[in-house]
Structures are given as C-alpha cells and as structure tokens.
Write a protein that holds these residues in place. Structure first.
Motif, PDB file in Angstrom:
ATOM      1  N   VAL A   1       0.841  -1.198   0.000  1.00  0.00           N
ATOM      2  CA  VAL A   1       0.000   0.000   0.000  1.00  0.00           C
ATOM      3  C   VAL A   1       0.877   1.249   0.000  1.00  0.00           C
ATOM      4  O   VAL A   1       2.000   1.231   0.506  1.00  0.00           O
ATOM      5  CB  VAL A   1      -0.962   0.058   1.209  1.00  0.00           C
ATOM      6  N   GLU A   2       0.320   2.305  -0.587  1.00  0.00           N
ATOM      7  CA  GLU A   2       0.989   3.606  -0.578  1.00  0.00           C
ATOM      8  C   GLU A   2       0.049   4.633   0.028  1.00  0.00           C
ATOM      9  O   GLU A   2      -1.105   4.751  -0.394  1.00  0.00           O
ATOM     10  CB  GLU A   2       1.369   4.039  -1.995  1.00  0.00           C
ATOM     11  N   LEU A   3       0.567   5.387   0.972  1.00  0.00           N
ATOM     12  CA  LEU A   3      -0.201   6.438   1.616  1.00  0.00           C
ATOM     13  C   LEU A   3       0.459   7.768   1.260  1.00  0.00           C
ATOM     14  O   LEU A   3       1.684   7.895   1.331  1.00  0.00           O
ATOM     15  CB  LEU A   3      -0.211   6.240   3.139  1.00  0.00           C
ATOM     16  N   ARG A   4      -0.366   8.737   0.952  1.00  0.00           N
ATOM     17  CA  ARG A   4       0.172  10.003   0.459  1.00  0.00           C
ATOM     18  C   ARG A   4      -0.083  11.144   1.445  1.00  0.00           C
ATOM     19  O   ARG A   4      -1.133  11.188   2.093  1.00  0.00           O
ATOM     20  CB  ARG A   4      -0.481  10.344  -0.886  1.00  0.00           C
ATOM     21  N   CYS A   5       0.871  12.053   1.510  1.00  0.00           N
ATOM     22  CA  CYS A   5       0.743  13.233   2.354  1.00  0.00           C
ATOM     23  C   CYS A   5       1.206  14.460   1.577  1.00  0.00           C
ATOM     24  O   CYS A   5       2.328  14.488   1.064  1.00  0.00           O
ATOM     25  CB  CYS A   5       1.573  13.091   3.626  1.00  0.00           C
ATOM     26  N   ASP A   6       0.351  15.469   1.537  1.00  0.00           N
ATOM     27  CA  ASP A   6       0.672  16.731   0.873  1.00  0.00           C
ATOM     28  C   ASP A   6       0.741  17.801   1.969  1.00  0.00           C
ATOM     29  O   ASP A   6      -0.297  18.194   2.513  1.00  0.00           O
ATOM     30  CB  ASP A   6      -0.400  17.063  -0.155  1.00  0.00           C
ATOM     31  N   PRO A   7       1.942  18.262   2.331  1.00  0.00           N
ATOM     32  CA  PRO A   7       2.068  19.178   3.476  1.00  0.00           C
ATOM     33  C   PRO A   7       1.680  20.604   3.123  1.00  0.00           C
ATOM     34  O   PRO A   7       1.401  20.925   1.965  1.00  0.00           O
ATOM     35  CB  PRO A   7       3.553  19.091   3.798  1.00  0.00           C
ATOM     36  N   ILE A   8       1.708  21.451   4.128  1.00  0.00           N
ATOM     37  CA  ILE A   8       1.468  22.870   3.921  1.00  0.00           C
ATOM     38  C   ILE A   8       2.645  23.465   3.157  1.00  0.00           C
ATOM     39  O   ILE A   8       3.806  23.180   3.473  1.00  0.00           O
ATOM     40  CB  ILE A   8       1.270  23.581   5.271  1.00  0.00           C
ATOM     41  N   SER A   9       2.333  24.263   2.170  1.00  0.00           N
ATOM     42  CA  SER A   9       3.376  24.888   1.370  1.00  0.00           C
ATOM     43  C   SER A   9       4.290  25.737   2.255  1.00  0.00           C
ATOM     44  O   SER A   9       3.817  26.532   3.076  1.00  0.00           O
ATOM     45  CB  SER A   9       2.731  25.770   0.300  1.00  0.00           C
ATOM     46  N   GLY A  10       5.590  25.512   2.097  1.00  0.00           N
ATOM     47  CA  GLY A  10       6.546  26.277   2.882  1.00  0.00           C
ATOM     48  C   GLY A  10       7.014  25.576   4.153  1.00  0.00           C
ATOM     49  O   GLY A  10       7.997  25.983   4.771  1.00  0.00           O
ATOM     50  N   HIS A  11       6.315  24.539   4.545  1.00  0.00           N
ATOM     51  CA  HIS A  11       6.759  23.765   5.708  1.00  0.00           C
ATOM     52  C   HIS A  11       7.890  22.845   5.271  1.00  0.00           C
ATOM     53  O   HIS A  11       7.714  21.987   4.407  1.00  0.00           O
ATOM     54  CB  HIS A  11       5.604  22.943   6.280  1.00  0.00           C
ATOM     55  N   THR A  12       9.033  23.008   5.917  1.00  0.00           N
ATOM     56  CA  THR A  12      10.198  22.223   5.511  1.00  0.00           C
ATOM     57  C   THR A  12      10.249  20.856   6.183  1.00  0.00           C
ATOM     58  O   THR A  12      10.951  19.969   5.735  1.00  0.00           O
ATOM     59  CB  THR A  12      11.489  22.986   5.840  1.00  0.00           C
ATOM     60  N   ALA A  13       9.536  20.707   7.276  1.00  0.00           N
ATOM     61  CA  ALA A  13       9.583  19.447   8.015  1.00  0.00           C
ATOM     62  C   ALA A  13       8.295  18.660   7.805  1.00  0.00           C
ATOM     63  O   ALA A  13       7.201  19.238   7.781  1.00  0.00           O
ATOM     64  CB  ALA A  13       9.795  19.711   9.506  1.00  0.00           C
ATOM     65  N   LEU A  14       8.435  17.348   7.667  1.00  0.00           N
ATOM     66  CA  LEU A  14       7.285  16.466   7.463  1.00  0.00           C
ATOM     67  C   LEU A  14       7.495  15.210   8.289  1.00  0.00           C
ATOM     68  O   LEU A  14       8.605  14.666   8.335  1.00  0.00           O
ATOM     69  CB  LEU A  14       7.137  16.128   5.980  1.00  0.00           C
ATOM     70  N   TYR A  15       6.426  14.759   8.927  1.00  0.00           N
ATOM     71  CA  TYR A  15       6.505  13.643   9.860  1.00  0.00           C
ATOM     72  C   TYR A  15       5.404  12.627   9.557  1.00  0.00           C
ATOM     73  O   TYR A  15       4.291  12.996   9.183  1.00  0.00           O
ATOM     74  CB  TYR A  15       6.302  14.128  11.302  1.00  0.00           C
ATOM     75  N   TRP A  16       5.720  11.379   9.804  1.00  0.00           N
ATOM     76  CA  TRP A  16       4.727  10.312   9.773  1.00  0.00           C
ATOM     77  C   TRP A  16       4.647   9.670  11.157  1.00  0.00           C
ATOM     78  O   TRP A  16       5.687   9.364  11.764  1.00  0.00           O
ATOM     79  CB  TRP A  16       5.099   9.244   8.754  1.00  0.00           C
ATOM     80  N   TYR A  17       3.409   9.471  11.602  1.00  0.00           N
ATOM     81  CA  TYR A  17       3.153   8.788  12.866  1.00  0.00           C
ATOM     82  C   TYR A  17       2.131   7.685  12.618  1.00  0.00           C
ATOM     83  O   TYR A  17       1.310   7.766  11.697  1.00  0.00           O
ATOM     84  CB  TYR A  17       2.594   9.745  13.921  1.00  0.00           C
TER      85      TYR A  17
ATOM     86  N   SER B   1       5.536  21.002   9.568  1.00  0.00           N
ATOM     87  CA  SER B   1       5.803  22.171  10.402  1.00  0.00           C
ATOM     88  C   SER B   1       6.959  22.968   9.818  1.00  0.00           C
ATOM     89  O   SER B   1       7.699  22.488   8.955  1.00  0.00           O
ATOM     90  CB  SER B   1       6.139  21.752  11.835  1.00  0.00           C
ATOM     91  N   LEU B   2       7.103  24.183  10.325  1.00  0.00           N
ATOM     92  CA  LEU B   2       8.325  24.912  10.087  1.00  0.00           C
ATOM     93  C   LEU B   2       9.417  24.233  10.895  1.00  0.00           C
ATOM     94  O   LEU B   2       9.130  23.462  11.817  1.00  0.00           O
ATOM     95  CB  LEU B   2       8.158  26.367  10.514  1.00  0.00           C
ATOM     96  N   ALA B   3      10.656  24.542  10.587  1.00  0.00           N
ATOM     97  CA  ALA B   3      11.754  23.861  11.258  1.00  0.00           C
ATOM     98  C   ALA B   3      11.905  24.307  12.704  1.00  0.00           C
ATOM     99  O   ALA B   3      12.465  23.603  13.523  1.00  0.00           O
ATOM    100  CB  ALA B   3      13.061  24.097  10.507  1.00  0.00           C
ATOM    101  N   LEU B   4      11.387  25.456  13.040  1.00  0.00           N
ATOM    102  CA  LEU B   4      11.580  25.989  14.375  1.00  0.00           C
ATOM    103  C   LEU B   4      10.964  25.080  15.427  1.00  0.00           C
ATOM    104  O   LEU B   4       9.854  24.608  15.277  1.00  0.00           O
ATOM    105  CB  LEU B   4      10.933  27.373  14.472  1.00  0.00           C
ATOM    106  N   GLY B   5      11.695  24.880  16.514  1.00  0.00           N
ATOM    107  CA  GLY B   5      11.193  24.024  17.575  1.00  0.00           C
ATOM    108  C   GLY B   5       9.918  24.547  18.196  1.00  0.00           C
ATOM    109  O   GLY B   5       9.107  23.770  18.688  1.00  0.00           O
ATOM    110  N   SER B   6       9.719  25.867  18.141  1.00  0.00           N
ATOM    111  CA  SER B   6       8.514  26.436  18.745  1.00  0.00           C
ATOM    112  C   SER B   6       7.273  26.183  17.915  1.00  0.00           C
ATOM    113  O   SER B   6       6.158  26.386  18.388  1.00  0.00           O
ATOM    114  CB  SER B   6       8.687  27.947  18.925  1.00  0.00           C
ATOM    115  N   SER B   7       7.490  25.756  16.689  1.00  0.00           N
ATOM    116  CA  SER B   7       6.337  25.538  15.819  1.00  0.00           C
ATOM    117  C   SER B   7       5.651  24.229  16.164  1.00  0.00           C
ATOM    118  O   SER B   7       6.279  23.178  16.230  1.00  0.00           O
ATOM    119  CB  SER B   7       6.784  25.488  14.352  1.00  0.00           C
ATOM    120  N   GLY B   8       4.366  24.322  16.368  1.00  0.00           N
ATOM    121  CA  GLY B   8       3.611  23.093  16.510  1.00  0.00           C
ATOM    122  C   GLY B   8       3.444  22.430  15.161  1.00  0.00           C
ATOM    123  O   GLY B   8       3.787  22.998  14.131  1.00  0.00           O
TER     124      GLY B   8
END
Lengths: 113, 114
Positions: free
Chosen positions: B19-35, B95-102
C-alpha cells in the motif's frame, strides 16, 4: 531519550466545571517546547496550547491554561467551563529544537451534560 | 494548500499486498513527519524529513516500511507485504523547522489489513 507520561488514561468532567489533565516529561535539556493537542473522533489533531520552556509565565488560550513546573518537569492542562465539544483525546507533547515531537499516550476526556 | 492533505482517508487491503499512503504538506513547511496510531493508543513516531537532510528513519518498525519525499513537498509512505498488525491510522504532519512551531496534522489514513 525524552519521554512523555500521561498518567490518566481517562478523565471525566461535568459540563461547565473545570478539569486538569496531567503530564510529566523527562529531559536533560533546558530549552524545549511543550504542547497540548486535542483529537476529537474526527481524528484531526488540533493544537490547543504551547509553552516555551524559557518562559516562566504559564500559557493561556481562552478557557485553556497550563501549569508549567519546569523543575518538576510537569505540564498540566486546565480546561475551565468545560463544554461538550471539549470531549476528545488529549495528547501532551515535547519538542526540542527542530527535532521530532514526542507524544504521551493520551487522556480521553468525557464531558457529561 | 491550506492544510495538510492525506489520501486515501480509508484503505482496506488484503494481507500481503503493498500500500501507498500520500501526504501533501502545507506549502513552505520544511519538516514532514509520519506517525502511526493504533486503536485508542498514542502516536508512534515513524519517520521525519527536514529540508534536504537525510530523513530520520529511526521509528520505522521494519524494512517493509519506507517513505520518500519528492521535491521537498509530497511524501509517500509505502508498506510492503502488509500484515494485520499494520492496521492503524497513519498520521502525517508538517511544520516549520523551528522548535517552537507546533505541527499541523492531516486527518490521517485509516488502514485496515484483512
């Protein structure tokens, strides 16, 4: 490794009352960020509130506030004037710098009318 | 886009299929996570992409799991030879790369392996 512990698997509150959800974490760092997320049955994770560890003042967002005790590594969430729409899973999370976020196991909150 | 988009929202597959699962993040967010979130459980970290850096794959549970992120945007999580224990909700966040970013989460893909 950083760990986040939520000791209350389930909590219940009467509508309009106040409830506090507990969270503790383990870290050797001094700079980090803490978050509370809400996950309703729709499963969409929603950011409720965040706290920077370097700030002594507790964060507040409308009916939601935190009690951040850095020395005790405690980060509890207080929900005032609880509403039926507050019923959800609540996750406490820790993040350091630009690393990934670590989540607790969650607390399921039930709001009784 | 305005939010994080995941597709499909639900997937039922037979044991042993890929199976393939797809994720399209928010434009400009450099970080992407899978949980991964099993029924009634917390979030289990799988993999993390940050900009052009090598991904942090430390959470992938087995070599049947892999993920890629093309052009620093869309990500695909692939599970090969699915097993029943792979049944869960797979959440993507950016998220943005900043640690403060949720994180901003997608609505997840519920995978059921029968």
């Amino acid at each position: 490794a950083q760990t986040v512990t939520q000791s209350q698997p389930e909590m219940s509150v009467q509508e309009a009352e106040t409830v506090t959800l507990s969270c503790t974490y383990d870290t050797s760092e001094s700079d980090y960020y803490l978050f509370w997320y809400k996950q309703p049955p729709s499963r969409q994770m929603i950011l409720v509130i965040r706290q920077e560890a370097y700030k002594q003042q507790n964060a507040t967002e409308n009916r939601f506030s935190v009690n951040f005790q850095k020395a005790a590594k405690s980060f509890s969430l207080k929900i005032s004037d609880s509403q039926l729409g507050d019923a959800a899973m609540y996750f406490c999370a820790y993040r350091r710098d630009n690393n990934d976020m670590r989540f607790g196991a969650g607390t399921r909150l039930t709001v009784k009318p | 886009g305005a939010g994080v988009s995941q597709s499909p929202s639900n997937k039922v597959t037979e044991k042993g299929k890929d199976v393939e699962l797809r994720c399209d993040p928010i434009s400009g967010h450099t970080a992407l996570y899978w949980y991964r979130q099993s029924l009634g459980q917390g979030l289990e970290f799988l993999i993390y992409f940050q900009g052009n850096s090598a991904p942090d794959k430390s959470g992938l549970p087995s070599d049947r799991f892999s993920a890629e992120r093309t052009g620093g945007s869309v990500s695909t999580l692939t599970i090969q030879r699915t097993q029943q224990e792979d049944s869960a909700v797979y959440l993507c966040a950016s998220s943005l790369a900043l640690g403060s970013s949720g994180y901003t989460f997608g609505s997840g893909t519920r995978l059921t392996v029968v």
